[in-house]
Design a protein around this motif. Structure first.
Motif, PDB file in Angstrom:
ATOM      1  N   LYS A   1      -0.477 -11.751 -15.934  1.00 40.40           N
ATOM      2  CA  LYS A   1      -1.038 -13.083 -16.104  1.00 40.40           C
ATOM      3  C   LYS A   1      -1.152 -13.847 -14.791  1.00 40.40           C
ATOM      4  N   SER A   2      -0.302 -13.504 -13.816  1.00 42.57           N
ATOM      5  CA  SER A   2      -0.287 -14.256 -12.557  1.00 42.57           C
ATOM      6  C   SER A   2       0.358 -13.414 -11.470  1.00 42.57           C
ATOM      7  N   ASN A   3       0.296 -13.940 -10.250  1.00 40.49           N
ATOM      8  CA  ASN A   3       0.961 -13.263  -9.143  1.00 40.49           C
ATOM      9  C   ASN A   3       2.486 -13.269  -9.314  1.00 40.49           C
ATOM     10  N   TRP A   4       3.001 -14.285 -10.010  1.00 36.58           N
ATOM     11  CA  TRP A   4       4.426 -14.277 -10.339  1.00 36.58           C
ATOM     12  C   TRP A   4       4.762 -13.019 -11.146  1.00 36.58           C
ATOM     13  N   ASP A   5       3.950 -12.780 -12.125  1.00 38.69           N
ATOM     14  CA  ASP A   5       4.165 -11.642 -13.022  1.00 38.69           C
ATOM     15  C   ASP A   5       4.076 -10.326 -12.249  1.00 38.69           C
ATOM     16  N   LEU A   6       3.046 -10.193 -11.425  1.00 35.88           N
ATOM     17  CA  LEU A   6       2.851  -8.964 -10.654  1.00 35.88           C
ATOM     18  C   LEU A   6       4.004  -8.737  -9.678  1.00 35.88           C
ATOM     19  N   SER A   7       4.385  -9.762  -8.928  1.00 31.95           N
ATOM     20  CA  SER A   7       5.433  -9.594  -7.908  1.00 31.95           C
ATOM     21  C   SER A   7       6.787  -9.273  -8.552  1.00 31.95           C
ATOM     22  N   SER A   8       7.064  -9.896  -9.698  1.00 29.38           N
ATOM     23  CA  SER A   8       8.327  -9.616 -10.398  1.00 29.38           C
ATOM     24  C   SER A   8       8.353  -8.181 -10.909  1.00 29.38           C
ATOM     25  N   SER A   9       7.252  -7.741 -11.499  1.00 31.82           N
ATOM     26  CA  SER A   9       7.186  -6.383 -12.032  1.00 31.82           C
ATOM     27  C   SER A   9       7.330  -5.341 -10.925  1.00 31.82           C
ATOM     28  N   ARG A  10       6.709  -5.574  -9.798  1.00 30.28           N
ATOM     29  CA  ARG A  10       6.815  -4.632  -8.685  1.00 30.28           C
ATOM     30  C   ARG A  10       8.265  -4.536  -8.190  1.00 30.28           C
ATOM     31  N   ALA A  11       8.929  -5.676  -8.081  1.00 32.85           N
ATOM     32  CA  ALA A  11      10.324  -5.666  -7.633  1.00 32.85           C
ATOM     33  C   ALA A  11      11.208  -4.892  -8.609  1.00 32.85           C
ATOM     34  N   ILE A  12      10.991  -5.105  -9.899  1.00 34.56           N
ATOM     35  CA  ILE A  12      11.811  -4.431 -10.909  1.00 34.56           C
ATOM     36  C   ILE A  12      11.546  -2.933 -10.925  1.00 34.56           C
TER      37      ILE A  12
ATOM     38  N   SER B   1      -1.490  -3.052  -9.346  1.00 32.29           N
ATOM     39  CA  SER B   1      -0.614  -2.285 -10.224  1.00 32.29           C
ATOM     40  C   SER B   1       0.846  -2.455  -9.809  1.00 32.29           C
ATOM     41  N   ALA B   2       1.754  -2.279 -10.774  1.00 37.40           N
ATOM     42  CA  ALA B   2       3.182  -2.313 -10.480  1.00 37.40           C
ATOM     43  C   ALA B   2       3.815  -0.937 -10.631  1.00 37.40           C
ATOM     44  N   ALA B   3       3.005   0.088 -10.912  1.00 40.31           N
ATOM     45  CA  ALA B   3       3.514   1.450 -11.036  1.00 40.31           C
ATOM     46  C   ALA B   3       3.718   2.042  -9.636  1.00 40.31           C
ATOM     47  N   VAL B   4       4.913   2.506  -9.363  1.00 38.55           N
ATOM     48  CA  VAL B   4       5.212   3.074  -8.042  1.00 38.55           C
ATOM     49  C   VAL B   4       4.493   4.415  -7.912  1.00 38.55           C
ATOM     50  N   LYS B   5       3.810   4.598  -6.794  1.00 34.56           N
ATOM     51  CA  LYS B   5       3.103   5.854  -6.550  1.00 34.56           C
ATOM     52  C   LYS B   5       4.087   7.025  -6.541  1.00 34.56           C
ATOM     53  N   PRO B   6       3.668   8.185  -7.045  1.00 35.36           N
ATOM     54  CA  PRO B   6       4.570   9.345  -7.062  1.00 35.36           C
ATOM     55  C   PRO B   6       5.135   9.680  -5.687  1.00 35.36           C
ATOM     56  N   GLU B   7       4.288   9.608  -4.659  1.00 31.57           N
ATOM     57  CA  GLU B   7       4.763   9.947  -3.318  1.00 31.57           C
ATOM     58  C   GLU B   7       5.711   8.898  -2.761  1.00 31.57           C
ATOM     59  N   ALA B   8       5.647   7.681  -3.318  1.00 33.87           N
ATOM     60  CA  ALA B   8       6.524   6.614  -2.844  1.00 33.87           C
ATOM     61  C   ALA B   8       7.916   6.702  -3.458  1.00 33.87           C
ATOM     62  N   ARG B   9       8.049   7.471  -4.526  1.00 34.64           N
ATOM     63  CA  ARG B   9       9.360   7.616  -5.152  1.00 34.64           C
ATOM     64  C   ARG B   9      10.353   8.277  -4.200  1.00 34.64           C
ATOM     65  N   ASN B  10       9.842   9.196  -3.375  1.00 32.32           N
ATOM     66  CA  ASN B  10      10.723   9.850  -2.400  1.00 32.32           C
ATOM     67  C   ASN B  10      11.329   8.831  -1.439  1.00 32.32           C
ATOM     68  N   LEU B  11      10.521   7.822  -1.068  1.00 32.62           N
ATOM     69  CA  LEU B  11      11.024   6.767  -0.194  1.00 32.62           C
ATOM     70  C   LEU B  11      12.151   5.994  -0.873  1.00 32.62           C
TER      71      LEU B  11
ATOM     72  N   LYS C   1       0.819  -1.216   0.000  1.00 29.66           N
ATOM     73  CA  LYS C   1       0.000   0.000   0.000  1.00 29.66           C
ATOM     74  C   LYS C   1       0.850   1.262   0.000  1.00 29.66           C
ATOM     75  N   ALA C   2       2.063   1.163   0.545  1.00 26.34           N
ATOM     76  CA  ALA C   2       2.952   2.329   0.563  1.00 26.34           C
ATOM     77  C   ALA C   2       3.548   2.600  -0.812  1.00 26.34           C
ATOM     78  N   LEU C   3       3.489   1.619  -1.710  1.00 25.59           N
ATOM     79  CA  LEU C   3       4.171   1.751  -2.993  1.00 25.59           C
ATOM     80  C   LEU C   3       3.259   1.708  -4.208  1.00 25.59           C
ATOM     81  N   PHE C   4       2.216   0.868  -4.160  1.00 24.73           N
ATOM     82  CA  PHE C   4       1.446   0.598  -5.368  1.00 24.73           C
ATOM     83  C   PHE C   4      -0.057   0.704  -5.115  1.00 24.73           C
ATOM     84  N   ALA C   5      -0.751   1.012  -6.185  1.00 24.71           N
ATOM     85  CA  ALA C   5      -2.209   0.876  -6.156  1.00 24.71           C
ATOM     86  C   ALA C   5      -2.546  -0.601  -6.308  1.00 24.71           C
ATOM     87  N   SER C   6      -3.743  -0.996  -5.954  1.00 24.77           N
ATOM     88  CA  SER C   6      -4.139  -2.392  -6.018  1.00 24.77           C
ATOM     89  C   SER C   6      -4.017  -2.942  -7.437  1.00 24.77           C
TER      90      SER C   6
END
Length: 272
Positions: free
Chosen positions: A195-206, A152-162, A145-150
């Motif tokens: 396509k899957s939670n694998w895909d979502l979790s990998s994209s968020r990490a990257i 989504s793998a796009a980092v929130k603008p306010e989370a970029r500062n973190l 919740k501190a980084l992404f919308a539900s």
């Protein structure tokens, strides 16, 4: 008339018979000192070599100044002793160096943890971020919740500062391997982007790692991103609170020097 003069005085010669016991005494004293020296590191091979040297010295009747057997044997024994000690000395030296580096590493990771904790407290993020230092790594756990919308793998603008603040802290402690891992709960993703939670979790990490590496002082060769999907939960997926804890990004600063006896294994999957 020629006169013959007969000398009543014979040429006087110094009595040198004392040299024999004197030389023997010197030989015995030298032998005693060699024995005392050798006793500091006793082994049967040295005594055998020394015995042979003494037999040569005493049985040949040659003076100690003319026979270098004992001296050569002593030198050979000393060289052998140095060769025998060298591996142990080098091992001890490497151990001391490693201990010093481990101590320095511990101090650096403790300082980094203090800086992170201070940032979390100052920015009121205690419910969204957590840090933990153990025998294998310093781990920063960030709620999704501190980084992404539900979904989504796009980092929130306010989370970029973190992410930028964390990367600036890393800049002060170079040389550590950084692993960014993404995690989800066990609910299947239901959108066209992943396509899957694998895909979502990998994209968020990257995506989070991309922002960390916007700091050009950091070495990208030390960074890696991993997606674990729902397969490494830290809480139960049977309720909303547990699933919220499982949706996270972890940033791990890996120790360079790990004590195998005390290193922490990967935690077991909690019961569902």
């Amino acid at each position: 008339m020629s006169k013959k003069y007969k000398s009543d005085h014979h040429d006087e010669h110094m009595d040198e018979s004392w040299l024999i016991p004197y030389a023997d005494l010197l030989t015995l004293l030298l032998a005693m000192f060699i024995v005392l020296y050798a006793m500091s590191s006793v082994d049967s091979k040295k005594f055998e070599d020394m015995s042979k040297a003494f037999n040569i010295a005493f049985n040949t009747g040659v003076g100690v100044l003319d026979n270098t057997t004992i001296m050569e044997t002593g030198k050979q024994m000393d060289d052998a002793d140095k060769r025998n000690r060298r591996p142990s000395d080098e091992t001890n030296s490497r151990t001391k160096d490693r201990e010093a580096l481990m101590k320095q590493e511990q101090q650096e990771l403790e300082e980094l943890k203090k800086q992170l904790d201070k940032y979390i407290q100052t920015n009121g993020m205690t419910t969204q971020l957590d840090t933990k230092l153990n025998q294998s790594q310093l781990m920063i756990t960030i709620s999704d919740k501190a980084l992404f919308a539900s979904g989504s793998a796009a980092v929130k603008p306010e989370a970029r500062n973190l992410a930028v603040a964390i990367s600036d802290m890393f800049d002060k402690y170079p040389g550590y391997e950084i692993v960014v891992s993404g995690h989800t709960d066990n609910e299947p993703i239901s959108n066209s982007e992943f396509k899957s939670n694998w895909d979502l979790s990998s994209s968020r990490a990257i995506r989070f790692m991309d922002i960390l590496l916007s700091n050009k002082s950091l070495d990208p060769r030390l960074f890696s991103a991993i997606g674990y999907g729902e397969h490494r939960p830290v809480d139960s997926n049977n309720n909303a609170l547990g699933r919220a804890k499982n949706r996270r990004v972890e940033v791990s600063i890996i120790r360079k020097f790990i004590d195998p006896e005390n290193s922490s294994p990967i935690p077991a999957t909690p019961k569902q």
